[in-house]
Design an enzyme around this catalytic site. Structure first.
Site, PDB file in Angstrom:
ATOM      1  N   PHE A 122       0.859  -1.192   0.000  1.00  0.00           N
ATOM      2  CA  PHE A 122       0.000   0.000   0.000  1.00  0.00           C
ATOM      3  C   PHE A 122       0.889   1.234   0.000  1.00  0.00           C
ATOM      4  CE2 PHE A 122      -4.621   0.730   1.179  1.00  0.00           C
ATOM      5  CZ  PHE A 122      -5.102  -0.272   0.375  1.00  0.00           C
ATOM      6  N   GLN A 243      -8.352  14.398   3.170  1.00  0.00           N
ATOM      7  CA  GLN A 243      -7.601  13.613   2.197  1.00  0.00           C
ATOM      8  C   GLN A 243      -8.363  13.502   0.881  1.00  0.00           C
ATOM      9  OE1 GLN A 243      -6.808   9.122   2.737  1.00  0.00           O
ATOM     10  NE2 GLN A 243      -4.839  10.133   2.766  1.00  0.00           N
ATOM     11  N   HIS A 245      -8.458  11.252  -2.199  1.00  0.00           N
ATOM     12  CA  HIS A 245      -7.952   9.966  -2.682  1.00  0.00           C
ATOM     13  C   HIS A 245      -7.676  10.137  -4.167  1.00  0.00           C
ATOM     14  CE1 HIS A 245      -7.485   5.773  -3.580  1.00  0.00           C
ATOM     15  NE2 HIS A 245      -7.628   5.456  -2.304  1.00  0.00           N
ATOM     16  N   LEU A 255     -15.014   4.914  -5.242  1.00  0.00           N
ATOM     17  CA  LEU A 255     -13.576   4.714  -5.012  1.00  0.00           C
ATOM     18  C   LEU A 255     -13.013   3.512  -5.771  1.00  0.00           C
ATOM     19  CD1 LEU A 255     -11.062   5.535  -3.239  1.00  0.00           C
ATOM     20  CD2 LEU A 255     -11.733   3.671  -1.758  1.00  0.00           C
ATOM     21  N   GLU A 258      -6.713   1.895  -3.447  1.00  0.00           N
ATOM     22  CA  GLU A 258      -5.265   1.957  -3.630  1.00  0.00           C
ATOM     23  C   GLU A 258      -4.697   0.557  -3.903  1.00  0.00           C
ATOM     24  OE1 GLU A 258      -3.329   4.883  -1.085  1.00  0.00           O
ATOM     25  OE2 GLU A 258      -2.088   3.253  -0.344  1.00  0.00           O
ATOM     26  N   ARG A 289      -0.872   9.428  -0.493  1.00  0.00           N
ATOM     27  CA  ARG A 289      -2.021   9.895  -1.278  1.00  0.00           C
ATOM     28  C   ARG A 289      -1.973  11.376  -1.609  1.00  0.00           C
ATOM     29  NH1 ARG A 289      -6.683   6.328   1.776  1.00  0.00           N
ATOM     30  NH2 ARG A 289      -6.008   4.378   0.843  1.00  0.00           N
ATOM     31  N   HIS A 356     -12.030  12.010   0.435  1.00  0.00           N
ATOM     32  CA  HIS A 356     -12.137  10.635   0.904  1.00  0.00           C
ATOM     33  C   HIS A 356     -12.175  10.514   2.422  1.00  0.00           C
ATOM     34  CE1 HIS A 356     -11.538   6.316   0.830  1.00  0.00           C
ATOM     35  NE2 HIS A 356     -10.388   6.401   1.466  1.00  0.00           N
ATOM     36  N   ARG A 401      -3.365  10.745   6.014  1.00  0.00           N
ATOM     37  CA  ARG A 401      -3.472   9.360   6.485  1.00  0.00           C
ATOM     38  C   ARG A 401      -2.908   8.399   5.456  1.00  0.00           C
ATOM     39  NH1 ARG A 401      -7.104   5.094   5.724  1.00  0.00           N
ATOM     40  NH2 ARG A 401      -8.637   6.286   4.541  1.00  0.00           N
TER      41      ARG A 401
HETATM   42  C1  LIG Z   1     -15.056   3.806  -0.119  1.00  0.00           C
HETATM   43  C2  LIG Z   1     -14.130   3.783   1.066  1.00  0.00           C
HETATM   44  C3  LIG Z   1     -13.118   2.834   1.147  1.00  0.00           C
HETATM   45  C4  LIG Z   1     -12.262   2.809   2.240  1.00  0.00           C
HETATM   46  N1  LIG Z   1     -11.284   1.853   2.300  1.00  0.00           N
HETATM   47  C5  LIG Z   1     -10.490   1.796   3.394  1.00  0.00           C
HETATM   48  C6  LIG Z   1      -9.517   0.767   3.525  1.00  0.00           C
HETATM   49  O1  LIG Z   1      -9.392  -0.105   2.684  1.00  0.00           O
HETATM   50  N2  LIG Z   1      -8.730   0.757   4.623  1.00  0.00           N
HETATM   51  C7  LIG Z   1      -8.853   1.699   5.612  1.00  0.00           C
HETATM   52  O2  LIG Z   1      -8.119   1.632   6.596  1.00  0.00           O
HETATM   53  N3  LIG Z   1      -9.779   2.682   5.514  1.00  0.00           N
HETATM   54  C8  LIG Z   1     -10.600   2.745   4.438  1.00  0.00           C
HETATM   55  N4  LIG Z   1     -11.547   3.726   4.365  1.00  0.00           N
HETATM   56  C9  LIG Z   1     -11.763   4.614   5.511  1.00  0.00           C
HETATM   57  C10 LIG Z   1     -12.551   3.875   6.587  1.00  0.00           C
HETATM   58  O3  LIG Z   1     -13.395   2.934   5.995  1.00  0.00           O
HETATM   59  C11 LIG Z   1     -13.401   4.817   7.438  1.00  0.00           C
HETATM   60  O4  LIG Z   1     -12.604   5.868   7.906  1.00  0.00           O
HETATM   61  C12 LIG Z   1     -13.971   4.059   8.622  1.00  0.00           C
HETATM   62  O5  LIG Z   1     -14.645   2.902   8.192  1.00  0.00           O
HETATM   63  C13 LIG Z   1     -14.901   4.903   9.479  1.00  0.00           C
HETATM   64  O6  LIG Z   1     -15.420   4.069  10.492  1.00  0.00           O
HETATM   65  P1  LIG Z   1     -16.227   4.652  11.715  1.00  0.00           P
HETATM   66  O7  LIG Z   1     -16.560   3.521  12.605  1.00  0.00           O
HETATM   67  O8  LIG Z   1     -15.504   5.803  12.298  1.00  0.00           O
HETATM   68  O9  LIG Z   1     -17.549   5.262  11.057  1.00  0.00           O
HETATM   69  P2  LIG Z   1     -18.604   4.642  10.019  1.00  0.00           P
HETATM   70  O10 LIG Z   1     -18.311   3.284   9.587  1.00  0.00           O
HETATM   71  O11 LIG Z   1     -18.798   5.692   9.001  1.00  0.00           O
HETATM   72  O12 LIG Z   1     -19.908   4.554  10.920  1.00  0.00           O
HETATM   73  C14 LIG Z   1     -20.555   5.710  11.425  1.00  0.00           C
HETATM   74  C15 LIG Z   1     -21.769   5.258  12.205  1.00  0.00           C
HETATM   75  O13 LIG Z   1     -22.353   6.371  12.862  1.00  0.00           O
HETATM   76  C16 LIG Z   1     -23.741   6.330  12.697  1.00  0.00           C
HETATM   77  N5  LIG Z   1     -24.242   7.696  12.810  1.00  0.00           N
HETATM   78  C17 LIG Z   1     -23.766   8.810  12.217  1.00  0.00           C
HETATM   79  N6  LIG Z   1     -24.498   9.873  12.591  1.00  0.00           N
HETATM   80  C18 LIG Z   1     -25.434   9.413  13.438  1.00  0.00           C
HETATM   81  C19 LIG Z   1     -26.495  10.017  14.157  1.00  0.00           C
HETATM   82  N7  LIG Z   1     -26.770  11.318  14.081  1.00  0.00           N
HETATM   83  N8  LIG Z   1     -27.268   9.235  14.937  1.00  0.00           N
HETATM   84  C20 LIG Z   1     -27.052   7.903  15.021  1.00  0.00           C
HETATM   85  N9  LIG Z   1     -26.071   7.281  14.355  1.00  0.00           N
HETATM   86  C21 LIG Z   1     -25.276   8.038  13.581  1.00  0.00           C
HETATM   87  C22 LIG Z   1     -23.956   5.701  11.345  1.00  0.00           C
HETATM   88  O14 LIG Z   1     -25.245   5.154  11.238  1.00  0.00           O
HETATM   89  C23 LIG Z   1     -22.869   4.630  11.367  1.00  0.00           C
HETATM   90  O15 LIG Z   1     -23.332   3.497  12.030  1.00  0.00           O
HETATM   91  C24 LIG Z   1     -12.413   3.763   3.269  1.00  0.00           C
HETATM   92  C25 LIG Z   1     -13.422   4.710   3.193  1.00  0.00           C
HETATM   93  C26 LIG Z   1     -14.262   4.736   2.093  1.00  0.00           C
HETATM   94  C27 LIG Z   1     -15.306   5.816   2.046  1.00  0.00           C
END
Ligand SMILES: Cc1cc2nc3c(=O)[nH]c(=O)nc-3n(C[C@H](O)[C@H](O)[C@H](O)COP(=O)(O)OP(=O)(O)OC[C@H]3O[C@@H](n4cnc5c(N)ncnc54)[C@H](O)[C@@H]3O)c2cc1C
Length: 590
Positions: A122, A243, A245, A255, A258, A289, A356, A401
Site C-alpha cells: 500500500f 484527504q 484519494h 472509489l 489503492e 495519497r 475521501h 493518512r
Molecule cells: C469507499 C471507502 C473505502 C475505504 N477503504 C479503506 C480501507 O481499505 N482501509 C482503511 O483503513 N480505511 C478505508 N476507508 C476509511 C474507513 O473505511 C473509514 O474511515 C472508517 O470505516 C470509518 O469508520 P467509523 O466507525 O468511524 O464510522 P462509520 O463506519 O462511518 O460509521 C458511522 C456510524 O455512525 C452512525 N451515525 C452517524 N451519525 C449518526 C447520528 N446522528 N445518529 C445515530 N447514528 C449516527 C452511522 O449510522 C454509522 O453506524 C475507506 C473509506 C471509504 C469511504
C-alpha cells in the site's frame, strides 16, 4: 418529558469504531446501547476495500517500528507520536484478534507462509525507515471493511449489545458541571424523541466528506457527531486536513482502491505516459495519497488530462490479467463496469482526486476520552464523553493518512475507549441528575423544522455548500479563494434561517433528517475553511499555493476550532513517543 431508557454506556454509531468499543463493554457485562441512523452493517465501514495495515511480516520482513516511521512521515510530522506508537505496536494483536473472531481474511498461497493472512503493498509503506516497499496491508479481497463490520456485528449480537437501529442522535445532554449524561435521539420510524441516558457516551459517527460535492463517502457521512460536539461548546481539531484519494471515478465519486496500484496497476496521462516516476522516483504510484493527488492535479493543469475535457487521468490494470483482477479486485471490476462503463480487464479506468477522509475531528487522548482546553488552559478530559474512529482526532493521521490505517485506528482506539469506559463506569457508579435544559435544546432543534418557513429548501442549500467547499478548498488552496469561500458560506448559513421542509409528517421523514444533517454539515464546512485560511503553510493534504513550504517554526501545531465566534486556538504536537526515540521532522520525499 420524553420517554427514557437508561444504560451504563451509549455508543452513537454502529461502524467499526462503535462496534469494537461496544464489544469491549458488552463482554464486561455492562449494559450498552448502540444507536445507528442506518442498520449497523450499512455504516460506511462496510465499503472499505483495500485492507487494514499491520506489520505481520507474512510477505516481507517487517517491524511495527517501521510502520510507525511510515505513519509519522505520512502525517507530515503532525501526527502525535505517542498515539502512533500505540497504534502501530498494537496493530498485529488487533488483526489477530479480528482473525480469531472469524474475519475471513484472504490467505497466502505457496511458500513458507502459505495459509497465513494475505498482505498487499500500500502507499507510503516501507521497510527499514524509507527503504524498499513493505507489504503490510491485510486484506479480505477488496471487501475488507465488509468482512470486518459483519464480524464485529455478529460478535456484538453474541455479547448481547442492545441495538437501536435507525435512531438519529440529535444532541448530547450535558449538565452544569460539564458531565455528559447521554443523548437525545429521534426514532426515525415513528418520529418520536427518546432520551438515552448513560454514564458514559461514545461518539463514533464516522466521517463528514459530504461537505464536499465529490466524495467517495456514503450519503450518511454528514459529521453529526462533530456538530453535536461543537454545539456542546467543544472544539474540533485539525479540520483543514481532508484527504483527496487519487483514484475516484469522476463525477460519481466511487472509489477505486489503492489496492489497484498495490496489485501492480499504475496511472497514465493523455499521452499514455506513466507519470508518477517524475513526481516520486522511489515509491512511484505508491507514494502517499497527498503526493499522488497533487501529481494528478498538476498533470490535468498542464493539459495532459484524459478524455474530451482533459479533466482526469487513467488507472491501468489490464496488464495484470483477468485472473488476478477477478481474484484480488472483483469488487473494483464490478464498480468500474457499473459506474465508469469500463471493464478494467480490457481498458483503463478514468480517475480523479476525490475527497475521501477527514484527518481532523473531535480531539481525544490515547484512551478515547474527549479533551478540551479549560478556559484556554491545558486540556482536560470531558467527563463521560469519548470519541473513536473517523470522527475522532487522536491524532494518528496528522496531516495525511496512510491507506489501511483507518480500519486499524477503529479497532485499536475503539478497544482502548471501551476499556477506559469500563474503568470510568466503575469509578462513577451512580447516575447524576438530568438537567432539563439539555433535553429541551435538542427538542427545540426538532421543533424548528415543524414550523413553516420561507422559500429556501434544504437540498439546494446543501448543494450550494458542497460546491463552495469543492471550489474554494480543493487539492490546492489560496488565501483569496478561501476568504471568498467563507463569504459565500456565510450567505448559505443566513439562508438556512429561512429554510423549511415541505413534508412535516412524523413517520420516516427523510426530509427532516436531511435538514438535521445540514445543521451538522454547515459548521463542519465552516471549521474547514476557517482553519485552512489560518494555516499559512503547506503540510500533508493542506497545500497552499501562496505558502508552498512546510513551516515547522510556526505551524508544527494542531488547530482547534470553536463554534462560538469562529475562535481558533492551537496546541503542540506530541513529538515524544511512549517508549522509543522520537522521529525528528525532516523533509518528506517518496
Ligand atoms: C469507499 C471507502 C473505502 C475505504 N477503504 C479503506 C480501507 O481499505 N482501509 C482503511 O483503513 N480505511 C478505508 N476507508 C476509511 C474507513 O473505511 C473509514 O474511515 C472508517 O470505516 C470509518 O469508520 P467509523 O466507525 O468511524 O464510522 P462509520 O463506519 O462511518 O460509521 C458511522 C456510524 O455512525 C452512525 N451515525 C452517524 N451519525 C449518526 C447520528 N446522528 N445518529 C445515530 N447514528 C449516527 C452511522 O449510522 C454509522 O453506524 C475507506 C473509506 C471509504 C469511504
Amino acid at each position: 418529558m420524553i420517554p427514557k431508557r437508561t444504560f451504563d454506556a451509549v455508543i452513537v454509531g454502529g461502524g467499526g469504531a462503535g462496534l469494537r468499543a461496544a464489544l469491549q463493554l458488552a463482554r464486561a457485562d455492562l449494559k450498552v446501547a448502540v444507536l445507528s441512523k442506518v442498520f449497523p452493517t450499512r455504516s460506511h465501514t462496510v465499503s472499505a476495500q483495500g485492507g487494514i495495515t499491520a506489520a505481520l511480516g507474512n510477505v516481507t520482513e517487517d517491524h511495527w517500528h517501521w510502520h510507525m516511521y511510515d505513519t509519522v512521515k505520512g502525517s507530515d510530522y503532525l501526527g502525535d507520536q505517542d498515539a502512533i506508537e500505540l497504534m502501530c505496536r498494537n496493530a498485529a494483536s488487533a488483526v489477530y484478534e479480528l482473525e480469531h473472531m472469524g474475519l475471513p481474511f484472504s490467505r497466502l498461497e505457496g511458500g513458507r507462509n502459505a495459509g497465513r493472512i494475505y498482505q498487499r503493498p500500500f502507499g507510503g509503506q516501507s521497510q527499514r525507515y524509507g527503504g524498499e516497499q513493505a507489504v503490510r496491508t491485510c486484506a479480505a479481497a477488496d471487501r475488507t471493511g465488509h468482512a470486518l463490520l459483519h464480524t464485529l456485528y455478529q460478535r456484538n449480537i453474541a455479547a448481547r449489545t442492545q441495538f437501536f437501529d435507525e435512531f438519529f442522535a440529535l444532541d448530547l445532554v450535558r449538565d452544569a458541571e460539564g458531565y455528559i449524561l447521554g443523548v437525545v435521539a429521534l426514532e426515525i420510524e415513528t418520529g418520536e424523541a427518546w432520551l438515552i441516558e448513560a454514564r458514559a457516551t461514545l461518539l463514533a459517527t464516522g466521517g463528514a466528506a459530504r461537505v464536499f460535492r465529490h466524495s467517495t463517502n456514503a450519503l450518511i457521512n454528514t459529521g453529526d457527531g462533530l456538530g453535536m460536539a461543537l454545539r456542546a461548546g467543544l472544539p474540533l481539531e485539525d479540520m483543514e486536513f481532508w484527504q483527496f484519494h487519487p483514484t475516484g471515478i469522476p463525477e460519481v465519486g466511487c472509489l477505486m482502491t489503492e489496492a489497484c496500484r498495490g496489485e501492480g496497476g499504475y496511472l497514465v496521462n493523455r499521452q499514455g505516459e506513466r507519470f508518477m516516476p517524475r513526481y516520486a522516483p522511489h515509491a512511484q504510484d505508491l507514494a502517499s495519497r497527498d503526493v499522488v493527488s497533487r501529481a494528478i492535479a498538476e498533470e490535468i493543469e498542464a493539459g495532459r488530462g484524459c478524455g474530451e475535457h482533459g479533466d482526469h487521468v487513467c488507472l491501468k490494470l489490464d496488464h495484470l490479467g483477468a485472473a488476478l483482477i477477478q481474484e484480488r479486485l472483483p469488487g473494483i471490476r464490478d464498480l468500474s463496469i457499473r459506474f465508469a462503463g469500463v471493464d478494467p480487464v480490457h481498458e483503463a479506468i478514468p480517475v480523479t482526486p476525490t475527497v475521501h477522509y477527514m484527518m481532523g475531528g473531535i480531539p481525544t487522548n490515547l484512551h478515547g476520552q474527549v479533551v478540551a482546553p479549560v478556559r484556554y488552559g491545558p486540556e482536560e478530559p470531558v467527563p463521560g464523553l469519548y470519541a473513536a474512529g473517523e470522527c475522532a482526532c487522536v491524532s494518528v493521521h496528522g496531516a495525511n493518512r496512510l491507506g489501511g490505517n483507518s480500519l486499524l485506528d477503529l479497532v485499536v482506539f475503539g478497544r482502548a475507549a471501551g476499556e477506559h469506559m469500563i474503568e470510568y463506569l466503575r469509578e462513577n457508579r451512580y447516575p447524576r441528575a438530568l438537567p432539563r435544559s439539555g433535553v429541551e435544546r435538542a427538542l427545540e432543534r426538532l421543533a424548528r423544522w415543524d414550523r413553516p418557513g420561507g422559500d429556501e429548501r434544504v437540498p439546494r442549500l446543501r448543494e450550494d455548500m458542497q460546491r463552495i467547499l469543492q471550489r474554494h478548498c480543493g487539492v490546492y488552496r489560496r488565501e483569496d479563494l478561501l476568504e471568498e469561500g467563507i463569504g459565500k458560506l456565510d450567505a448559505v448559513g443566513a439562508r438556512l434561517a429561512d429554510a423549511a421542509i415541505e413534508d412535516r409528517g412524523r413517520l420516516f421523514n427523510t426530509a427532516r433528517l436531511e435538514a438535521l444533517e445540514l445543521e451538522n454539515l454547515l459548521p463542519v464546512a465552516r471549521a474547514t475553511l476557517v482553519c485552512a485560511l489560518a494555516r499559512a503553510e503547506s503540510r500533508g493534504a493542506h497545500a497552499r499555493e501562496d505558502y508552498p513550504a512546510r513551516d515547522d517554526d510556526h505551524w508544527l501545531r494542531h488547530s482547534l476550532y470553536f463554534l462560538a465566534g469562529d475562535q481558533l486556538d492551537y496546541k503542540p504536537v506530541r513529538l515524544k513517543p511512549l517508549t522509543v526515540e522520537p522521529f525528528q521532522p525532516k523533509e518528506r520525499s517518496y
